[in-house]
Motif scaffolding. Structure first.
Motif, mmCIF file in Angstrom:
data_model
loop_
_atom_site.group_PDB
_atom_site.id
_atom_site.type_symbol
_atom_site.label_atom_id
_atom_site.label_comp_id
_atom_site.label_asym_id
_atom_site.label_seq_id
_atom_site.Cartn_x
_atom_site.Cartn_y
_atom_site.Cartn_z
ATOM 1 N N ASN A 187 3.264 10.882 -8.985
ATOM 2 C CA ASN A 187 2.578 11.242 -10.231
ATOM 3 C C ASN A 187 1.760 12.518 -10.070
ATOM 4 O O ASN A 187 1.757 13.386 -10.952
ATOM 5 N N ALA B 50 1.399 -5.196 -7.145
ATOM 6 C CA ALA B 50 1.718 -3.864 -6.645
ATOM 7 C C ALA B 50 2.988 -3.339 -7.290
ATOM 8 O O ALA B 50 3.083 -2.161 -7.635
ATOM 9 N N MET B 51 3.954 -4.226 -7.472
ATOM 10 C CA MET B 51 5.225 -3.807 -8.081
ATOM 11 C C MET B 51 4.995 -3.340 -9.515
ATOM 12 O O MET B 51 5.433 -2.250 -9.920
ATOM 13 N N ALA C 133 3.816 5.992 -5.334
ATOM 14 C CA ALA C 133 3.816 6.137 -6.797
ATOM 15 C C ALA C 133 2.750 7.129 -7.231
ATOM 16 O O ALA C 133 3.001 8.015 -8.066
ATOM 17 N N ALA D 249 3.899 1.542 -1.158
ATOM 18 C CA ALA D 249 4.558 1.695 -2.457
ATOM 19 C C ALA D 249 3.615 2.285 -3.484
ATOM 20 O O ALA D 249 3.962 3.237 -4.204
ATOM 21 N N ILE D 250 2.370 1.749 -3.539
ATOM 22 C CA ILE D 250 1.386 2.261 -4.500
ATOM 23 C C ILE D 250 1.063 3.726 -4.197
ATOM 24 O O ILE D 250 1.022 4.578 -5.096
ATOM 25 N N CYS E 154 3.073 -0.061 -9.523
ATOM 26 C CA CYS E 154 3.905 1.108 -9.201
ATOM 27 C C CYS E 154 4.674 1.571 -10.421
ATOM 28 O O CYS E 154 4.730 2.769 -10.717
ATOM 29 N N LEU F 104 11.440 4.564 1.733
ATOM 30 C CA LEU F 104 10.547 4.983 0.640
ATOM 31 C C LEU F 104 9.960 6.360 0.930
ATOM 32 O O LEU F 104 9.958 7.254 0.066
ATOM 33 N N GLU G 57 0.826 -1.202 0.000
ATOM 34 C CA GLU G 57 0.000 0.000 0.000
ATOM 35 C C GLU G 57 0.866 1.261 0.000
ATOM 36 O O GLU G 57 0.599 2.214 -0.736
ATOM 37 N N SER H 219 10.583 9.845 -1.153
ATOM 38 C CA SER H 219 9.505 10.613 -1.779
ATOM 39 C C SER H 219 9.458 12.019 -1.193
ATOM 40 O O SER H 219 9.103 12.969 -1.903
ATOM 41 N N ILE I 20 2.235 3.197 -12.828
ATOM 42 C CA ILE I 20 1.714 4.499 -12.415
ATOM 43 C C ILE I 20 2.787 5.565 -12.523
ATOM 44 O O ILE I 20 2.564 6.651 -13.062
ATOM 45 N N ALA I 21 3.993 5.261 -12.027
ATOM 46 C CA ALA I 21 5.017 6.296 -11.967
ATOM 47 C C ALA I 21 5.817 6.410 -13.253
ATOM 48 O O ALA I 21 6.731 7.221 -13.317
#
Lengths: 104, 171
Positions: A86, B156-157, A82, A78-79, B160, B69, A76, B73, B163-164
């Motif tokens: 974006n 999920a990988m 991302a 990680a998503i 990701c 992570l 969750e 970010s 999406i990105a």
């Protein structure tokens, strides 16, 4: 450690959960909101482990639920990050109030 | 008062203090570092409860993975050194009253119902028992959720990356 009554550990987990709730409602930066959600997930994990240890010590169900919650929390996060990156590319901000192009 | 008890109360005080600092500080990087301390203390709590495997997973996944992570970010999306704006008073009042009343509600609910719970004596959880039950496909086995969660992680990988991924038109 066996002397600590399980109620006290549960109070700790309640406190951590509501700290997470407070953070989720006050923060408007998406990453800090995600961090508040992580706090809430951690309190749920503590809850599961305590119930497993003190009330059903012969079983391992609480332990497995904790393991799966940690795994799903990683996916969750990680998503979510991302999506946040974006959004930052499109709007140049990650404030939840400013991302309102789908707001009616 | 024995040593185990004192260590438990120290750990719980640290969890609460660092959790509060995580959600109240206005400096983003400090907030991430306070979250790191909270998660390490939760791992220490698992060690105290003799759940070493969960503590190790907590350190590896949360401290080693999710915090890194989040920090990356933050570096990508935030101009360094900028403080967060102060949340408005009405929002703080709403959130504080919601969480305080929620805490009191759960506390009272628990206080008046906990007498019926029966506490069994704690036993040790061996690594062998965890592994056997995790990969067992008989009753109470967890091999199906284990496989499903591995598919979830793969999805999920890929999600990701999808999406990105920087495309020509929006990049």
């Amino acid at each position: 450690m066996a002397e600590v009554p399980y109620q006290h550990i549960l109070f700790l987990s309640f406190a951590l959960f509501f700290i997470g709730v407070y953070g989720f409602f006050t923060r408007r930066n998406m990453i800090t909101m995600l961090m508040a959600v992580e706090l809430m997930l951690n309190s749920v994990n503590i809850n599961m482990v305590v119930f497993n240890k003190y009330l059903f010590p012969g079983e391992l169900e609480g332990l497995f639920f904790t393991l799966f919650i940690i795994t799903i929390a990683a996916a969750e996060a990680a998503i979510a990050i991302a999506i946040i990156i974006n959004i930052y590319r499109k709007f140049k901000t990650i404030d939840a109030e400013d991302v309102d192009s789908m707001k009616f | 008062m024995e040593t185990g008890k004192i260590i438990f109360y120290l750990i719980s005080i640290m969890i609460v203090i660092f959790g509060l600092l995580t959600v109240t500080t206005r400096k983003l990087f400090r907030s991430a570092i306070y979250l790191l301390f909270t998660l390490i203390n939760v791992a220490a709590l698992y060690f105290c409860l003799n759940y070493e495997f969960i503590a190790a997973v907590q350190i590896v996944v949360y401290v080693g993975g999710i915090i890194v992570l989040i920090l990356f970010s933050l570096f990508l999306t935030q101009q360094a050194g900028l403080d967060l704006p102060k949340p408005s008073f009405s929002r703080v009042a709403l959130a504080a009253s919601l969480s305080v009343f929620g805490f009191i509600f759960v506390f009272l609910l628990f206080y008046f119902s906990s007498s019926s719970l029966e506490v069994a004596g704690p036993v040790e959880v061996t690594m062998k028992a965890i592994g056997t039950q995790m990969l067992s496909f008989t009753k109470n086995g967890y091999v199906l959720p284990f496989e499903v969660v591995s598919i979830l992680l793969l999805a999920a990988m890929i999600g990701c990356i999808a999406i990105a991924f920087r495309t020509k038109e929006n990049g």
